[in-house]
Design a protein around this motif. Sequence first.
Motif, PDB file in Angstrom:
ATOM      1  N   VAL A  39       0.854  -1.199   0.000  1.00 32.29           N
ATOM      2  CA  VAL A  39       0.000   0.000   0.000  1.00 32.29           C
ATOM      3  C   VAL A  39       0.884   1.241   0.000  1.00 32.29           C
ATOM      4  N   LYS A  40       1.915   1.229   0.842  1.00 33.37           N
ATOM      5  CA  LYS A  40       2.837   2.363   0.915  1.00 33.37           C
ATOM      6  C   LYS A  40       3.536   2.576  -0.428  1.00 33.37           C
ATOM      7  N   LEU A  67      -8.574   7.971   1.591  1.00 34.03           N
ATOM      8  CA  LEU A  67      -9.863   7.631   2.208  1.00 34.03           C
ATOM      9  C   LEU A  67      -9.709   6.405   3.110  1.00 34.03           C
ATOM     10  N   PHE A  68      -8.961   5.409   2.662  1.00 31.12           N
ATOM     11  CA  PHE A  68      -8.743   4.226   3.493  1.00 31.12           C
ATOM     12  C   PHE A  68      -8.136   4.619   4.844  1.00 31.12           C
ATOM     13  N   VAL A 119     -11.371   1.369  -0.777  1.00 35.96           N
ATOM     14  CA  VAL A 119     -10.801   0.898  -2.044  1.00 35.96           C
ATOM     15  C   VAL A 119     -11.211  -0.506  -2.478  1.00 35.96           C
ATOM     16  N   LYS A 120     -11.926  -1.228  -1.649  1.00 36.69           N
ATOM     17  CA  LYS A 120     -12.269  -2.612  -2.010  1.00 36.69           C
ATOM     18  C   LYS A 120     -12.961  -2.704  -3.362  1.00 36.69           C
ATOM     19  N   ALA A 164      -8.495 -11.321  -6.328  1.00 33.21           N
ATOM     20  CA  ALA A 164      -7.203 -11.720  -5.757  1.00 33.21           C
ATOM     21  C   ALA A 164      -6.663 -10.660  -4.791  1.00 33.21           C
ATOM     22  N   VAL A 165      -6.775  -9.389  -5.186  1.00 33.65           N
ATOM     23  CA  VAL A 165      -6.285  -8.298  -4.321  1.00 33.65           C
ATOM     24  C   VAL A 165      -7.149  -8.211  -3.063  1.00 33.65           C
TER      25      VAL A 165
END
Length: 198
Positions: free
Chosen positions: A47-48, A97-98, A130-131, A137-138
């Motif tokens: 994510v970073k 947002l997450f 973000v889902k 898979a992600v």
Amino acid sequence: MESRFSFEDLNYFPPLENGHINLIKFLKASSDLLSIVDCLGKLLKPVKQDMQGNIEKIKNNFVLDERSCLLDLMLKETAAGGNIGSEATLWLNRALLFFELTFKEILENLKDKREINMKIIFNTAYQGSVKKYHNWAVQKLFMVICQLSPTFPQIISSLGLENSDCFEEKMTIFNDSLHIVRCAIDNFFIENSLFCEA
């Protein structure tokens, strides 16, 4: 040698000034957020890296000076037929947002003196952000990340705040400033009909 991040010196997202978002201050706050992400556990490294990549695209595609406005630069870029910096801003904003939802949940639990379960908090934030943009898979990978997340005391320790009471106050200000800027960027994309299909 790079200086170590200090949570007590956290840069907040810039206030909106006549509808303008100062780009340099926005990038400073986003970079400080990346330093906080480091403290949330190694599992959030992908994510970073994704956020860092988008920050670099913004830096490489927009003029950086003390008066640069993020929204104006996106308008100029799209008017000229480009979209690299604007699309990077879109994806960075989705990641913001997450983390906004993550910090909001933590702060609400602290206020109500409830147990802070980071697995639940990360999952709630992921569902609300973000889902919907991720493939199956992600999504499964992120569920694993949520299950292996560090505890809140481990996060506080990573931030070097075991003997400090500044977390709640500073994070509240940070998250409020993040919310205002993030919403302004969202509204910009809607008002200018950019990436409506993305």
